[in-house]
Design an enzyme around this catalytic site. Sequence first.
Site, PDB file in Angstrom:
ATOM      1  N   ASN A  23      12.423  25.944   4.334  1.00  0.00           N
ATOM      2  CA  ASN A  23      13.556  25.239   3.754  1.00  0.00           C
ATOM      3  C   ASN A  23      13.615  23.863   4.413  1.00  0.00           C
ATOM      4  OD1 ASN A  23      15.352  25.315   6.129  1.00  0.00           O
ATOM      5  ND2 ASN A  23      15.464  27.506   5.708  1.00  0.00           N
ATOM      6  N   ASP A  33       9.348  32.190   5.335  1.00  0.00           N
ATOM      7  CA  ASP A  33       9.809  31.297   6.407  1.00  0.00           C
ATOM      8  C   ASP A  33      10.287  32.096   7.614  1.00  0.00           C
ATOM      9  OD1 ASP A  33      10.533  28.904   7.687  1.00  0.00           O
ATOM     10  OD2 ASP A  33      12.392  28.697   6.565  1.00  0.00           O
TER      11      ASP A  33
END
Length: 168
Positions: A23, A33
């Site tokens: 992000n 992530d």
Amino acid sequence: MGISISRGDITLQHVDAIVNAANSSLMGGGGVDGAIHRAGGPAILDACRDLRASQYGKGLPTGQAVATTAGRLRARWVIHTVGPVYSETEDRSALLASCYRESLRVADELGAASVAFPAVSAGVYRWPVESAARIAVATVRETATEVADIRFVLFNDEVYTAFERALG
């Protein structure tokens, strides 16, 4: 350049660089992530904090890529790229393609011979998997790179099958 696909955990890949579907904050998150940050340990987050304190004070822009250490991962580097959130009213395909192009550019700058990609934007950013696969494969095929081994490491059967079709 060889392109391959596999179903599995990208954090277990023994490659020069693992691409993180990050992000814009670079501070970790969910999906790929979060998995990369957890597996790689605090060195990745520390490097991301340094990036935020220097050139990316407002976060990494969508479609761009930047590298950090890979911490405890088997890779040497993590290349963070911010994919676009899917929109039914706005064509963001160029931004998604840019994630792959920019990641390969960074890989070339690092001298990476092997790179593992996730399906950027095909998870929590809701990009339809068939479209995400077509864009990813076409962009990688069209991008001039010195990377010899490009792997798409995919998290479930649906995404794997879409990439298999895209590779044709």
